[in-house]
Each structure stands twice: as structure tokens, then as C-alpha cells.
Design a protein around this motif. Structure first.
Motif, PDB file in Angstrom:
ATOM      1  N   LEU A   1      -1.444 -74.921   8.500  1.00  0.00           N
ATOM      2  CA  LEU A   1      -0.496 -74.706   9.589  1.00  0.00           C
ATOM      3  C   LEU A   1       0.910 -74.656   9.013  1.00  0.00           C
ATOM      4  O   LEU A   1       1.345 -75.605   8.358  1.00  0.00           O
ATOM      5  CB  LEU A   1      -0.596 -75.837  10.619  1.00  0.00           C
ATOM      6  N   VAL A   2       1.596 -73.547   9.240  1.00  0.00           N
ATOM      7  CA  VAL A   2       2.981 -73.408   8.802  1.00  0.00           C
ATOM      8  C   VAL A   2       3.889 -73.550  10.018  1.00  0.00           C
ATOM      9  O   VAL A   2       3.666 -72.916  11.056  1.00  0.00           O
ATOM     10  CB  VAL A   2       3.224 -72.055   8.107  1.00  0.00           C
ATOM     11  N   VAL A   3       4.894 -74.417   9.890  1.00  0.00           N
ATOM     12  CA  VAL A   3       5.887 -74.639  10.941  1.00  0.00           C
ATOM     13  C   VAL A   3       7.234 -74.186  10.406  1.00  0.00           C
ATOM     14  O   VAL A   3       7.708 -74.688   9.381  1.00  0.00           O
ATOM     15  CB  VAL A   3       5.945 -76.123  11.345  1.00  0.00           C
ATOM     16  N   ARG A   4       7.848 -73.218  11.089  1.00  0.00           N
ATOM     17  CA  ARG A   4       9.119 -72.647  10.641  1.00  0.00           C
ATOM     18  C   ARG A   4      10.178 -72.875  11.712  1.00  0.00           C
ATOM     19  O   ARG A   4      10.001 -72.470  12.859  1.00  0.00           O
ATOM     20  CB  ARG A   4       8.959 -71.150  10.379  1.00  0.00           C
ATOM     21  N   LEU A   5      11.283 -73.514  11.325  1.00  0.00           N
ATOM     22  CA  LEU A   5      12.420 -73.702  12.215  1.00  0.00           C
ATOM     23  C   LEU A   5      13.577 -72.865  11.692  1.00  0.00           C
ATOM     24  O   LEU A   5      13.874 -72.883  10.496  1.00  0.00           O
ATOM     25  CB  LEU A   5      12.844 -75.168  12.281  1.00  0.00           C
ATOM     26  N   ASP A   6      14.227 -72.153  12.604  1.00  0.00           N
ATOM     27  CA  ASP A   6      15.336 -71.296  12.200  1.00  0.00           C
ATOM     28  C   ASP A   6      16.425 -71.364  13.258  1.00  0.00           C
ATOM     29  O   ASP A   6      16.465 -70.561  14.199  1.00  0.00           O
ATOM     30  CB  ASP A   6      14.862 -69.855  12.010  1.00  0.00           C
ATOM     31  N   ALA A   7      17.298 -72.363  13.134  1.00  0.00           N
ATOM     32  CA  ALA A   7      18.484 -72.510  13.987  1.00  0.00           C
ATOM     33  C   ALA A   7      18.170 -72.346  15.468  1.00  0.00           C
ATOM     34  O   ALA A   7      18.757 -71.521  16.159  1.00  0.00           O
ATOM     35  CB  ALA A   7      19.554 -71.512  13.565  1.00  0.00           C
ATOM     36  N   GLY A   8      17.221 -73.127  15.962  1.00  0.00           N
ATOM     37  CA  GLY A   8      16.937 -73.136  17.389  1.00  0.00           C
ATOM     38  C   GLY A   8      15.659 -72.455  17.806  1.00  0.00           C
ATOM     39  O   GLY A   8      15.302 -72.496  18.986  1.00  0.00           O
ATOM     40  N   THR A   9      14.960 -71.816  16.902  1.00  0.00           N
ATOM     41  CA  THR A   9      13.678 -71.200  17.225  1.00  0.00           C
ATOM     42  C   THR A   9      12.589 -71.806  16.342  1.00  0.00           C
ATOM     43  O   THR A   9      12.848 -72.253  15.221  1.00  0.00           O
ATOM     44  CB  THR A   9      13.705 -69.672  17.022  1.00  0.00           C
ATOM     45  N   VAL A  10      11.376 -71.818  16.859  1.00  0.00           N
ATOM     46  CA  VAL A  10      10.236 -72.355  16.123  1.00  0.00           C
ATOM     47  C   VAL A  10       9.096 -71.358  16.182  1.00  0.00           C
ATOM     48  O   VAL A  10       8.778 -70.817  17.250  1.00  0.00           O
ATOM     49  CB  VAL A  10       9.736 -73.687  16.729  1.00  0.00           C
ATOM     50  N   THR A  11       8.482 -71.099  15.043  1.00  0.00           N
ATOM     51  CA  THR A  11       7.249 -70.324  15.003  1.00  0.00           C
ATOM     52  C   THR A  11       6.221 -71.140  14.231  1.00  0.00           C
ATOM     53  O   THR A  11       6.560 -71.877  13.303  1.00  0.00           O
ATOM     54  CB  THR A  11       7.432 -68.952  14.332  1.00  0.00           C
ATOM     55  N   THR A  12       4.971 -71.022  14.633  1.00  0.00           N
ATOM     56  CA  THR A  12       3.887 -71.725  13.969  1.00  0.00           C
ATOM     57  C   THR A  12       2.726 -70.773  13.764  1.00  0.00           C
ATOM     58  O   THR A  12       2.585 -69.778  14.474  1.00  0.00           O
ATOM     59  CB  THR A  12       3.399 -72.921  14.806  1.00  0.00           C
ATOM     60  N   GLY A  13       1.886 -71.093  12.792  1.00  0.00           N
ATOM     61  CA  GLY A  13       0.716 -70.265  12.550  1.00  0.00           C
ATOM     62  C   GLY A  13       0.257 -70.382  11.112  1.00  0.00           C
ATOM     63  O   GLY A  13       0.803 -71.176  10.329  1.00  0.00           O
ATOM     64  N   PRO A  14      -0.740 -69.603  10.727  1.00  0.00           N
ATOM     65  CA  PRO A  14      -1.201 -69.629   9.339  1.00  0.00           C
ATOM     66  C   PRO A  14      -0.145 -69.051   8.400  1.00  0.00           C
ATOM     67  O   PRO A  14       0.739 -68.303   8.824  1.00  0.00           O
ATOM     68  CB  PRO A  14      -2.466 -68.754   9.369  1.00  0.00           C
TER      69      PRO A  14
END
Length: 291
Positions: free
Chosen positions: A221-234
Motif C-alpha cells: 500500500l502506497v500512501v502519497r500526500l501532496d500539499a492537501g491531497t491524498v492518493t493511495t493504492g499499489p
């Protein structure tokens, strides 16, 4: 969730509900739950309403709960307000039905609500497509969740709140690694984008989480935060992240739900961080509100 996870979650739900019902029968409903403002009775009532809400989402009637949802942008505060309103209404109604009824009589109905609630939820979701969009207004305006996500959320609620009651009553409450893995993979992947804290909104960072002891071929599981947005997934092919985490699923579940500190699990070797910036693993829980 993968089909095998879906099957595992549906099998685990009634087993966890039966364990919890037995625990409640041996518990004092008025006992204060450690680390909480709730009593054991309040925890049980909360679980009953969670299962009712999930079932009504599955049957397309969750709008009935919309009147309890405040105009509150913060995820944690919104859910806390909904929970408080539902618990208050149930308590007033239950005591009003029979003012002479002892608390144990009320709790017996709550135990039944939990087991019957699981049965009703499983029946309501059995024929639904895994990616069906179900209205869940308590998570935010226009927010929908799938049957798979609600199944994992229901299992997580039973496991974590069962632990709360068990800690209060000093009773054993083992959590199986396989059950925790089902919850951790699905719940955190689908719910973290809704749960950014103020700290998380200001962060630009990425994590890759591998749940140790799970089946081979399960994607990280990859969790990416970018200045107020979040995406998750493989992970994408060749993707680099700031911090990689190997985690025991039970440890990660309890950290994510705020039932144990990260440092304790790290010292026990249940959570291990490495990569370019391993020290930021300790910051991960602060980036999101507690569920």
C-alpha cells in the motif's frame, strides 16, 4: 479487497460478533472504558448503530441518518457528533420504554443488536457488486463507499472496540493477523483520503507499507500526500517513496486506530522503517485523524 479477502472478511464478521456478544454478557455496562469518555454500554450502542447504518447504506436507505450529520468539515469531529447524538437518543428511548428496567436489560438488547446487525448486513451485501457505490453521508457530503470497504470497516469496528472492552474488563481479546490484514489493507486505502489532519494538509511525503505475514502477491500500500491531497493504492512500477514500512498487520491496525503508540510497536520489532527518510514513519499517525 481481493476476492479471498472478501470471503475472509465475511467469515470473520459473525465470529467476531459472537465473541463480542459473549464479552458484553460478562461485562459491567456502566464500567468506564479506559482511554475514553464512553462506558461499555456506549461502545456497544455505537457498534449497533454502525451496523445499522452500514446495512441501510447497502439497502439504499442511509439518508435517514443524514439528520444526525452536522455541517462539520473535520472528519473526526463529524463522526464524534453523530455518535454522541445516536447514543443519547438510544439511551433516552431505551430507558423511556421501561423506566424500571435495569441496565442489564438494555444491554442484552444491544448484544442482540450486534449479532443481528452483522447477520442483516451480510444478507444485505451478499448480492451486491464489490464496487457498488453506497451512500454514507456520515463520512461527508456526497461520500460513497463500496460493500467491500464497509465490510472491512465493520470488522475493524468489532475488533478494535472489542479490544477496548476487553482492556476495561481485563479479558483476553486476541486479534488474528489475517483479520487485521484484511482491515488494514482495505480501510486505510479507502479511508485515509477522507481523514487528513491539519498537519497532513501541509505535508508532501510518501510511504510504502508492506504488511508482513500476508499472502504472497498482495501489493504493498502506497500512501502519497501532496500539499492537501491524498492518493493511495499499489506502487507504480519503479516508484520511489520517502519511507518504506514493514508492519505486522495487528500492530499497524492498533497504531492506525490510536490504540497503541508507534514507538512501542517499533521497539517490539512489529513496525520497521527504512528507505530515504525512515524517521518520518513516526509522523504517519499524526497526518490523519483517528477513525
Amino acid at each position: 479487497m481481493e476476492p479471498t479477502d472478501r470471503t475472509a472478511a465475511r467469515i470473520a464478521l459473525p465470529l467476531a460478533a459472537a465473541r463480542l456478544a459473549e464479552l458484553l454478557r460478562r461485562s459491567d455496562p456502566d464500567a468506564p472504558v479506559a482511554g475514553s469518555d464512553w462506558r461499555v454500554a456506549d461502545v456497544a450502542t455505537h457498534l449497533g448503530f454502525v451496523l445499522q447504518g452500514f446495512t441501510e447504506a447497502a439497502t439504499g436507505s442511509s439518508a435517514r441518518f443524514a439528520r444526525y450529520v452536522p455541517d462539520e468539515p473535520d472528519f473526526h469531529h463529524r463522526l464524534a457528533t453523530v455518535n454522541a447524538a445516536l447514543i443519547r437518543e438510544f439511551t433516552e428511548t431505551a430507558t423511556g420504554l421501561d423506566p424500571t428496567a435495569p441496565p442489564s436489560g438494555i444491554e442484552r438488547r444491544i448484544e442482540q443488536r450486534i449479532e443481528e446487525g452483522i447477520a442483516g448486513f451480510l444478507e444485505a451485501t451478499e448480492a451486491l457488486a464489490p464496487d457498488a457505490q453506497l451512500e454514507t453521508p456520515w463520512y461527508g457530503p456526497g461520500v460513497n463507499r463500496t460493500p467491500d470497504t464497509l465490510t472491512a470497516l465493520a470488522l475493524g469496528e468489532l475488533l478494535v472496540h472489542g479490544l477496548d472492552i476487553a482492556r476495561t474488563t481485563r479479558a483476553p481479546w486476541p486479534i488474528e493477523r489475517a483479520d487485521a490484514a484484511v482491515v488494514a489493507r482495505e480501510v486505510f486505502a479507502r479511508m485515509l483520503p477522507l481523514m487528513l489532519s491539519d498537519t497532513g494538509r501541509a505535508a508532501t511525503v510518501s510511504y510504502r507499507i508492506n504488511f508482513r505475514g500476508t499472502s504472497r502477491g498482495t501489493p504493498d500500500l502506497v500512501v502519497r500526500l501532496d500539499a492537501g491531497t491524498v492518493t493511495t493504492g499499489p506502487a507504480a512500477p519503479g516508484e520511489r517513496v520517502d519511507c518504506r514500512i514493514w508492519a505486522d498487520p495487528v500492530a499497524f491496525l492498533l497504531v492506525g486506530y490510536g490504540r497503541t503508540p508507534t514507538w512501542r510497536q517499533a521497539l517490539a520489532g512489529r513496525i520497521v522503517a527504512f528507505g530515504r527518510r525512515p524517521w518520518i514513519a513516526a509522523q504517519l499517525p499524526q497526518l490523519f485523524c483517528r477513525p
